[in-house]
Design a protein around this motif. Structure first.
Motif, PDB file in Angstrom:
ATOM      1  N   THR A 317       0.711  -1.038   0.083  1.00 46.82           N
ATOM      2  CA  THR A 317       0.044  -0.060  -0.256  1.00 46.82           C
ATOM      3  C   THR A 317       0.944   1.215  -0.050  1.00 46.82           C
ATOM      4  O   THR A 317       0.344   2.290  -0.723  1.00 46.82           O
ATOM      5  CB  THR A 317      -1.183   0.015   1.072  1.00 46.82           C
ATOM      6  N   THR A 318       2.019   1.283   0.705  1.00 39.31           N
ATOM      7  CA  THR A 318       2.869   2.365   0.627  1.00 39.31           C
ATOM      8  C   THR A 318       3.367   2.679  -0.893  1.00 39.31           C
ATOM      9  O   THR A 318       3.534   3.744  -1.296  1.00 39.31           O
ATOM     10  CB  THR A 318       4.127   2.006   1.352  1.00 39.31           C
ATOM     11  N   ARG A 319       3.511   1.757  -1.551  1.00 40.81           N
ATOM     12  CA  ARG A 319       4.056   1.687  -3.100  1.00 40.81           C
ATOM     13  C   ARG A 319       2.924   2.190  -3.764  1.00 40.81           C
ATOM     14  O   ARG A 319       3.081   3.010  -4.601  1.00 40.81           O
ATOM     15  CB  ARG A 319       4.583   0.341  -3.713  1.00 40.81           C
ATOM     16  N   TRP A 320       1.663   2.025  -3.388  1.00 42.64           N
ATOM     17  CA  TRP A 320       0.528   2.392  -4.377  1.00 42.64           C
ATOM     18  C   TRP A 320       0.194   3.831  -3.750  1.00 42.64           C
ATOM     19  O   TRP A 320       0.032   4.566  -4.929  1.00 42.64           O
ATOM     20  CB  TRP A 320      -0.857   1.666  -3.769  1.00 42.64           C
ATOM     21  N   THR A 321       0.310   4.375  -2.886  1.00 39.15           N
ATOM     22  CA  THR A 321       0.142   5.550  -2.574  1.00 39.15           C
ATOM     23  C   THR A 321       1.247   6.675  -3.220  1.00 39.15           C
ATOM     24  O   THR A 321       0.846   7.708  -3.579  1.00 39.15           O
ATOM     25  CB  THR A 321       0.201   6.036  -1.113  1.00 39.15           C
ATOM     26  N   LEU A 322       2.571   5.973  -3.095  1.00 39.16           N
ATOM     27  CA  LEU A 322       3.426   7.019  -3.934  1.00 39.16           C
ATOM     28  C   LEU A 322       3.248   6.987  -5.171  1.00 39.16           C
ATOM     29  O   LEU A 322       3.564   7.987  -6.329  1.00 39.16           O
ATOM     30  CB  LEU A 322       4.873   6.344  -3.596  1.00 39.16           C
ATOM     31  N   SER A 323       2.992   5.740  -5.643  1.00 41.52           N
ATOM     32  CA  SER A 323       2.789   5.902  -7.272  1.00 41.52           C
ATOM     33  C   SER A 323       1.709   6.717  -7.867  1.00 41.52           C
ATOM     34  O   SER A 323       1.578   7.389  -8.933  1.00 41.52           O
ATOM     35  CB  SER A 323       2.304   4.339  -7.865  1.00 41.52           C
ATOM     36  N   ALA A 324       0.675   6.887  -7.020  1.00 46.30           N
ATOM     37  CA  ALA A 324      -0.541   7.376  -7.493  1.00 46.30           C
ATOM     38  C   ALA A 324      -0.408   9.231  -7.355  1.00 46.30           C
ATOM     39  O   ALA A 324      -0.738   9.949  -7.855  1.00 46.30           O
ATOM     40  CB  ALA A 324      -1.684   7.277  -6.674  1.00 46.30           C
ATOM     41  N   ASN A 325       0.679   9.481  -6.375  1.00 48.82           N
ATOM     42  CA  ASN A 325       0.930  10.935  -6.126  1.00 48.82           C
ATOM     43  C   ASN A 325       1.924  11.562  -6.925  1.00 48.82           C
ATOM     44  O   ASN A 325       1.941  12.699  -7.292  1.00 48.82           O
ATOM     45  CB  ASN A 325       1.248  11.184  -4.736  1.00 48.82           C
ATOM     46  N   LEU A 326       2.778  10.638  -7.682  1.00 44.54           N
ATOM     47  CA  LEU A 326       3.935  11.192  -8.369  1.00 44.54           C
ATOM     48  C   LEU A 326       3.579  12.042  -9.567  1.00 44.54           C
ATOM     49  O   LEU A 326       4.269  13.245  -9.835  1.00 44.54           O
ATOM     50  CB  LEU A 326       5.041  10.005  -8.665  1.00 44.54           C
ATOM     51  N   PRO A 327       2.568  11.461 -10.349  1.00 45.37           N
ATOM     52  CA  PRO A 327       2.438  12.450 -11.529  1.00 45.37           C
ATOM     53  C   PRO A 327       1.686  13.581 -11.223  1.00 45.37           C
ATOM     54  O   PRO A 327       1.947  14.649 -11.876  1.00 45.37           O
ATOM     55  CB  PRO A 327       1.607  11.369 -12.461  1.00 45.37           C
ATOM     56  N   ILE A 328       0.849  13.656 -10.140  1.00 45.18           N
ATOM     57  CA  ILE A 328       0.363  14.846  -9.598  1.00 45.18           C
ATOM     58  C   ILE A 328       1.211  15.836  -9.143  1.00 45.18           C
ATOM     59  O   ILE A 328       1.397  17.219  -9.174  1.00 45.18           O
ATOM     60  CB  ILE A 328      -0.665  14.598  -8.572  1.00 45.18           C
ATOM     61  N   PHE A 329       2.483  15.471  -8.472  1.00 45.55           N
ATOM     62  CA  PHE A 329       3.351  16.249  -8.059  1.00 45.55           C
ATOM     63  C   PHE A 329       4.125  17.011  -9.169  1.00 45.55           C
ATOM     64  O   PHE A 329       4.487  18.072  -9.195  1.00 45.55           O
ATOM     65  CB  PHE A 329       4.517  15.274  -7.017  1.00 45.55           C
ATOM     66  N   VAL A 330       4.407  16.023 -10.246  1.00 48.90           N
ATOM     67  CA  VAL A 330       5.184  16.649 -11.381  1.00 48.90           C
ATOM     68  C   VAL A 330       4.298  17.852 -11.956  1.00 48.90           C
ATOM     69  O   VAL A 330       5.020  18.682 -12.494  1.00 48.90           O
ATOM     70  CB  VAL A 330       5.572  15.398 -12.525  1.00 48.90           C
ATOM     71  N   LEU A 331       3.035  17.539 -12.074  1.00 53.99           N
ATOM     72  CA  LEU A 331       2.318  18.556 -12.631  1.00 53.99           C
ATOM     73  C   LEU A 331       2.150  19.886 -12.129  1.00 53.99           C
ATOM     74  O   LEU A 331       2.285  20.854 -12.434  1.00 53.99           O
ATOM     75  CB  LEU A 331       0.740  17.936 -12.919  1.00 53.99           C
TER      76      LEU A 331
END
Length: 516
Positions: A317-331
């Motif tokens: 679940t930690t990998r899932w939360t980070l994976s979902a956040n990263l493209p938003i962070f880039v934007l």
């Protein structure tokens, strides 16, 4: 207690629990996405109609109402979620009914008391603290909203305890924001004011309460004899108090920044920092959704001492939360001005603050579900200490940075305090429970995000995002597509394939349930 092995097969207990969390998280993520979109559009409309000053006035009032609801909550939301999950798993129907009686009865009494205090203290707060008479009428209206905030939190926790994440998503994340947004659009025709916006906010929570009562009754009928129950008063009180204390501190932390900006800066800056955090909220959708879905499963796993399974859930679940956040962070990092320009030119002053807050949300996502593990493990003393530290540190950061640097100082205070707290939680879970949040698979989303960042720079050079809404949308699309493509190219893990297959298998069932 060193986490789980990497080689789980699809039929293992840990994989079954991951599927359960993914399904629940999927409902909550879908609901949170709708909630985000509704809140974003609502903020967009309110900001354009009310202006920075009017929107700041509305935001300050809502922040203080949530603080009041935290005082009246008494920690019963987390308590009901845990005991509902545990007692249901044990098959203790009498204990479940008694626990519901305690939760609902105490909430009614505390709501009345809290609402009365807000109503009669409205003048003193508005004039004594903010020297703004406009707030007095806002607080008096808000006094009638407080009970709905408290009740929604409690009832939603109960349905999550029954592992009905779809019910929680339906009410909190679909019904409430959609009702609010619909009313905003309807009344925008005749003209919106801060007072009308606050009334709409209260009506939307009333609608959520009405539906939640019906759903709780469906899960555990509320019209049974009151005596047909076992009331674990001591256990509930013992568990609730630390959560109440932590909840009050949490709401104090959330409300502190608007208050300090109102005292040391301007009401307009309150509106700007609120929009900055709203823009970053999409990055928190996965963290909130997966955390909520994981909590009941963790409560049972920890209660039964299934440590290897818990460690495996934590890493995945930690990998899932980070994976979902990263493209938003880039934007957010690449296009802060273009994003804030959607709200109006006066909000573009928050571009630097938007980038700073994005780093705080990234730190939150990278720490995964460590907070949920601490909550469901029964380490109430640790949770209370964490909240005391969090509030004290946040107060110190805000007092140090807001008066000196205003809006940017508020953003730095948010990010620094959020990052430090999550590091503390990670260390506590590792030292006290022995669970590690990361394995080698965490590198895949990081590499995909690096590729998406490079693609985002290239597309922006060709089609600048600041030239309009469509160029911004094209830039966002390019970032997401490159991120997804790179993630697939790096390979999907076996455990993720099991979860994806299980969720996809249920899609026809979901479609049949929602089809007209």
């Amino acid at each position: 207690m060193n986490g789980a092995s990497e080689g789980r097969q699809g039929g293992s207990p840990a994989s079954s629990q991951l599927i359960s969390v993914a399904k629940g998280g999927g409902w909550l993520a879908a609901g949170d996405l709708v909630n985000y979109v509704a809140r974003f559009v609502a903020a967009l409309v309110l900001a354009r109609f009310l202006g920075a000053d009017g929107y700041g006035l509305y935001t300050l009032t809502v922040s203080l109402l949530f603080l009041a609801s935290g005082l009246g909550n008494l920690g019963l939301d987390a308590t009901m979620e845990r005991y509902t999950a545990v007692l249901t798993h044990r098959g203790d129907s009498r204990g479940m009914w008694g626990t519901l009686q305690l939760g609902l009865g105490i909430t009614i009494v505390s709501s009345i008391i809290t609402s009365s205090i807000v109503f009669f203290a409205a003048d003193a707060i508005s004039r004594g603290l903010f020297d703004d008479d406009r707030l007095a009428s806002m607080f008096r209206i808000g006094a009638f909203v407080v009970p709905f905030l408290i009740a929604t939190s409690l009832l939603a926790s109960i349905v999550r305890g029954f592992k009905r994440m779809d019910y929680s998503a339906l009410t909190e994340n679909f019904l409430q924001p959609v009702v609010r947004l619909t009313l905003i659009f309807i009344l925008a025709i005749t003209g919106l004011t801060s007072t009308i916006a606050l009334a709409i906010f209260g009506i939307s929570y009333l609608a959520a309460v009405i539906v939640l009562v019906g759903l709780v009754h469906r899960l555990h009928p509320l019209n049974r004899p009151l005596r047909d129950a076992d009331r674990y008063v001591k256990e509930v009180a013992t568990f609730s108090f630390p959560f109440w204390f932590a909840g009050v501190l949490t709401q104090l932390r959330k409300s502190l920044q608007p208050v300090l900006l109102g005292v040391y800066s301007t009401v307009a800056n309150i509106g700007i920092i609120s929009l900055v955090k709203s823009a970053n909220l999409l990055g928190r959708v996965a963290v909130i959704s997966i955390g909520k879905a994981l909590r009941p499963t963790l409560a049972v796993a920890l209660d039964q001492g299934r440590d290897e399974e818990t460690g495996h859930l934590y890493q995945a679940t930690t990998r899932w939360t980070l994976s979902a956040n990263l493209p938003i962070f880039v934007l957010m990092v690449l296009h802060p001005v273009a994003i804030l320009s959607l709200f109006g030119e006066s909000f573009e002053a928050g571009a630097t603050a938007l980038i700073i807050v994005a780093f705080g949300e990234l730190a939150n996502a990278a720490s995964g579900t460590c907070g949920a593990i601490i909550d469901m493990s029964g380490l109430t003393l640790v949770k209370s200490i964490n909240k005391i530290f969090e509030v004290a540190f946040t107060i110190a950061m805000n007092v140090l940075l807001v008066p000196a640097f205003g809006l940017v100082g508020a953003a730095f205070a948010f990010t620094i305090s959020r990052t430090v707290l999550q590091i503390v939680r990670l260390v506590e879970v590792q030292k006290l429970l022995g669970f590690q949040p990361y394995n080698i698979r965490i590198m895949k989303p990081l590499l995909a995000a690096t590729a998406a960042f490079g693609a985002g720079i290239g597309v922006d050079w060709w089609i600048p995002a600041t030239t309009g809404v469509l160029p911004l949308a094209l830039n966002a699309f390019a970032i997401v597509m490159v991120y997804v493509a790179m993630t697939i190219a790096l390979g999907v893990s076996e455990e993720d394939k099991v979860v994806i297959a299980a969720v996809a298998k249920r899609l026809p069932i979901i479609r049949s349930r929602v089809a007209p």
